[in-house]
Design an enzyme around this catalytic site. Structure first.
Site: not given
Length: 223
Positions: A9, A58, A108, A178
């Site tokens: 991202h 994100r 993540e 991520h």
């Protein structure tokens, strides 16, 4: 031959502030938005067939922004898999789409009690060596959180089952996720050992493209 495109991202607000983010649902910074737009320009000629993102804003923001720059008549559509949202998504059957599928397996690494803390301040409190172990070791988890090994064990089964299946069908697949979930995938497809993968850095908003043919990932290009 098909393509696998990995992209971390764009920069988030907490990336900019040097805070541990993990599963906290932080949006992109202004720089992150520009990174996503730039990534879309670089990928504009790719015929992306399907997109996988994490469940975090994100990554979803980055995907939607970059897809807006593709030179295609297809419409990006977030796929819902249950409830009324699934029923209401029937309209998509009448148009040509790029499905966007959100998967928690791509989230993540969970940073536990470190989430929201400043990385520099954590280093001052616990020591730089401990900070390095929490951030860059393979199997040492932060307090209450996940190690990279834990992240890999969460991410790889999904990747092998779902993503490789799409590549085998000749589809070009984009994954927007991520740093750590993408390092888990990178370890697998590049056959890296535990010492090699902890040295890998994946920058925000930068497309990484692999050709996939005859069950082999090859010809890595960083755009």
């Amino acid at each position: 031959m098909s393509h696998l495109i990995l992209i971390r991202h764009g920069q988030s607000i907490w990336n900019d502030k040097n805070l541990f983010t993990g599963w906290v649902d932080i949006p992109l910074s202004q720089k992150g938005i520009f990174e996503a737009l730039n990534a879309g320009e670089k990928l504009s000629k790719f015929n992306i067939d399907i997109v996988y993102t994490s469940k975090l804003a994100r990554a979803i923001q980055t995907a939607l922004i970059l897809l807006s720059k593709l030179d295609t008549q297809k419409t990006p559509v977030i796929i819902h898999t249950k409830g009324k949202m699934k029923k209401w998504s029937n309209y998509a059957s009448s148009i040509e789409i790029i499905p966007i599928i959100q998967k928690k397996e791509l989230n993540e690494r969970y940073y536990g009690t470190l989430q929201g803390l400043n990385k520099k301040e954590v280093g001052l409190k616990y020591g730089e060596q401990q900070l390095k172990l929490w951030r860059r070791s393979f199997d040492v988890a932060p307090p209450g959180g996940e190690s990279l090994k834990d992240n890999l064990e969460r991410t790889l089964p999904f990747f092998k089952q779902k993503v490789v299946e799409q590549l085998e069908d000749g589809k070009d697949v984009l994954i927007v996720a991520h740093g750590n979930s993408l390092r888990a995938i990178t370890k697998y497809i590049e056959n890296l050992d535990e010492n090699q993968i902890i040295k890998v850095e994946i920058p925000t908003g930068t497309p990484i493209v692999y050709n996939y043919e005859n069950k082999i990932f090859k010809n890595k290009v960083i755009l």
